[in-house]
Motif scaffolding. Structure first.
Motif, PDB file in Angstrom:
ATOM      1  N   LYS A  48       5.288   0.849  11.786  1.00 45.60           N
ATOM      2  CA  LYS A  48       4.084   0.722  11.465  1.00 45.60           C
ATOM      3  C   LYS A  48       2.957   1.515  12.091  1.00 45.60           C
ATOM      4  N   ILE A  49       3.426   2.845  11.878  1.00 45.31           N
ATOM      5  CA  ILE A  49       2.832   4.195  12.376  1.00 45.31           C
ATOM      6  C   ILE A  49       1.893   4.720  11.212  1.00 45.31           C
ATOM      7  N   SER A  50       0.782   5.348  11.445  1.00 44.61           N
ATOM      8  CA  SER A  50       0.006   5.927  10.231  1.00 44.61           C
ATOM      9  C   SER A  50       0.573   7.220   9.930  1.00 44.61           C
ATOM     10  N   SER A  51       0.158   7.726   8.727  1.00 45.60           N
ATOM     11  CA  SER A  51       0.796   8.920   8.140  1.00 45.60           C
ATOM     12  C   SER A  51       0.602  10.341   8.772  1.00 45.60           C
ATOM     13  N   VAL A  52       1.567  11.243   8.902  1.00 42.46           N
ATOM     14  CA  VAL A  52       1.208  12.598   9.089  1.00 42.46           C
ATOM     15  C   VAL A  52       0.454  13.124   8.075  1.00 42.46           C
ATOM     16  N   GLY A  53       0.742  12.882   7.131  1.00 42.27           N
ATOM     17  CA  GLY A  53       0.298  13.629   5.881  1.00 42.27           C
ATOM     18  C   GLY A  53      -0.565  12.634   5.085  1.00 42.27           C
ATOM     19  N   THR A  54       0.013  12.591   3.726  1.00 41.33           N
ATOM     20  CA  THR A  54      -0.741  11.628   2.663  1.00 41.33           C
ATOM     21  C   THR A  54       0.111  10.442   2.463  1.00 41.33           C
ATOM     22  N   HIS A  55       1.053  10.171   3.221  1.00 42.60           N
ATOM     23  CA  HIS A  55       2.019   9.025   2.718  1.00 42.60           C
ATOM     24  C   HIS A  55       1.405   7.526   2.887  1.00 42.60           C
ATOM     25  N   SER A  56       1.788   6.823   1.925  1.00 44.15           N
ATOM     26  CA  SER A  56       1.099   5.408   1.813  1.00 44.15           C
ATOM     27  C   SER A  56       2.014   4.379   2.900  1.00 44.15           C
ATOM     28  N   ILE A  57       1.360   3.781   3.814  1.00 40.61           N
ATOM     29  CA  ILE A  57       1.878   2.961   4.558  1.00 40.61           C
ATOM     30  C   ILE A  57       2.264   1.438   3.970  1.00 40.61           C
ATOM     31  N   VAL A  58       1.780   1.269   2.787  1.00 43.25           N
ATOM     32  CA  VAL A  58       2.206   0.108   2.025  1.00 43.25           C
ATOM     33  C   VAL A  58       3.412   0.550   1.119  1.00 43.25           C
ATOM     34  N   TYR A  59       3.656   1.560   0.776  1.00 40.00           N
ATOM     35  CA  TYR A  59       4.912   1.746   0.274  1.00 40.00           C
ATOM     36  C   TYR A  59       6.011   1.947   1.468  1.00 40.00           C
TER      37      TYR A  59
END
Length: 463
Positions: A48-59
């Motif tokens: 449950k870490i936030s993205s380095v780039g533009t990746h979706s945490i929901v996905y």
């Protein structure tokens, strides 16, 4: 409305179609892995870490939660089912007056694309690229449903739910959707039969709802409401790639002792700017979310000053247009080979050790997948040429051209957003390009005489 036996037949057909759409994964022998991105999504979902780039945490949460039901084949099949449903709804609402069973129309049009293009790679791939074609298919379904004399509210409700879900899976879908609607509003000045204003308002409401859901998800997980935490970094990466950032720093660093002035020696292209440990975005040589937050005010200031300087805006606009034009015609991407699968193997070893052997025996890991891709690439070029011919014939005919305009506009916007604002990469256009030949094939097959179709498919009557 459909009867119970028809509903069961439709569900069986969607299951069959989803299996066909997973063909690329079956050829590989394991879900298709993309560089370190697939590993990053899994790591994000588990921790449950936030993205380095533009990746979706929901996905990320989607694939890790569903993988717990057996393996990473589970999210792949769900992706394929969602794409199959979207194709089904798209054809059902686009060919209302079809003279034969539309399921045969779908099969005749989709089979050559499954076996001879890169279509089946994307439902089978462990990144959210498949949700971009799902987005346009449902946009068209919604456009066909609103204001239609056919009062099938369940079609609109189902398509709207899939639209929102696809929006949450792929963060770039927000910008693509907004720009697409703006382009369509402009085109309506010349083509009145495009999206009705009711449909445009409805889609805008769906985008707002999707954005709120995404923001609330981030607030629940990380305590902050936002859509994309790295949009400012992505924009600076574009300025770095086109040389604007370096020119700006050279002109302003004499009177500015900011952090980026001290890192002018290495301002790489987009991907390296985001992920290379030598990039200015890695002050300590490794990714640290706190450091990115600390740099945000300076990044926002530089981005704002560049965007307010006419000469930099013109350079960026020109460069983005050229890159977007290149992206529009770049419609194929070869997948990574064994040496790029190590990050995902490490993630499997750490969290899913029972799946390591399956990865090691896959076609990608043993470089066997390349043979299939080489064959597909030859056919892909052929289908690109055939699509151009079919498109030419289509516009010379008296057919309703609205859907083709939607698809072409979406392809152009996808190329502009991805190639112009991020980077030029074959997979960005390949993931959605197939929608064009699919619709054109459906259109021309639908014109075949009913009796000829009956001879091709069966002698029996299909309800």
């Amino acid at each position: 409305m459909f009867r119970i036996n028809q509903i069961l037949q439709i569900l069986g057909f969607i299951l069959l179609l989803s299996i066909l759409l997973s063909y690329g994964g079956f050829i590989n022998g394991y879900p298709i892995i993309y560089h370190g991105d697939s590993a990053g999504y899994v790591e994000m979902g588990i921790n449950k870490i936030s993205s380095v780039g533009t990746h979706s945490i929901v996905y990320s949460i989607f694939i890790t939660r569903t993988a717990n039901f057996g393996s990473f084949w589970v999210p792949i099949f769900i992706q394929s089912i969602l794409l199959a449903i979207s194709i089904f709804l798209f054809v059902l609402t686009s060919f209302r007056n079809l003279k034969f069973d539309f399921r045969y129309l779908i099969l005749f049009a989709i089979l050559p694309l499954v076996f001879f293009t890169g279509l089946s790679k994307y439902p089978s791939k462990l990144i959210p690229d498949v949700f971009t074609p799902i987005l346009i298919l449902n946009i068209i379904t919604i456009a066909n449903s609103i204001g239609s004399k056919y009062k099938d509210k369940w079609l609109l409700i189902l398509s709207s739910c899939i639209f929102i879900f696809s929006f949450l899976m792929q963060t770039s879908n927000f910008l693509i959707s907004i720009i697409f609607l703006i382009f369509i509003l402009f085109l309506k000045l010349f083509v009145k039969r495009l999206l009705s204003y009711n449909a445009i308002v409805y889609l805008f409401i769906l985008i707002v709802i999707s954005g709120i859901c995404l923001g609330l998800t981030h607030y629940k997980l990380f305590g902050k409401f936002y859509l994309n935490k790295a949009s400012h970094v992505v924009l600076m990466a574009r300025f770095s790639e086109n040389g604007t950032l370096l020119n700006y720093l050279k002109e302003n660093c004499e009177a500015d002792s900011s952090y980026f002035c001290s890192r002018m020696d290495f301002l790489p292209g987009h991907s390296a700017f985001l992920y290379d440990s030598r990039s200015p975005m890695y002050p300590e040589g490794f990714w640290d979310e706190a450091q990115w937050e600390k740099l945000k005010p300076e990044i926002d200031r530089i981005n704002k000053e560049i965007l307010l300087t006419p000469k930099y805006v013109l350079i960026t606009a020109y460069y983005s247009f050229i890159q977007g034009f290149r992206q529009f015609f770049l419609t194929y991407q070869f997948e990574n080979r064994k040496e790029n699968l190590n990050p995902f193997k490490e993630v499997l070893t750490k969290y899913y050790p029972d799946q390591v052997n399956s990865l090691v025996s896959s076609g990608q890991y043993n470089d066997d997948f390349e043979k299939w891709e080489n064959n597909v690439f030859d056919y892909h070029l052929m289908y690109s040429f055939i699509s151009f011919l079919l498109l030419l014939i289509f516009f010379l005919s008296d057919a309703n051209k609205s859907i083709v305009i939607y698809i072409l506009t979406f392809l152009a916007v996808n190329a502009l957003v991805c190639g112009g604002l991020v980077l030029v990469h074959g997979r960005y256009q390949e993931r959605v390009f197939w929608v064009l030949p699919f619709f054109l094939l459906c259109h021309f097959i639908s014109k075949i005489n009913k009796d000829k179709v009956s001879e091709l498919i069966s002698k029996g009557k299909v309800e």
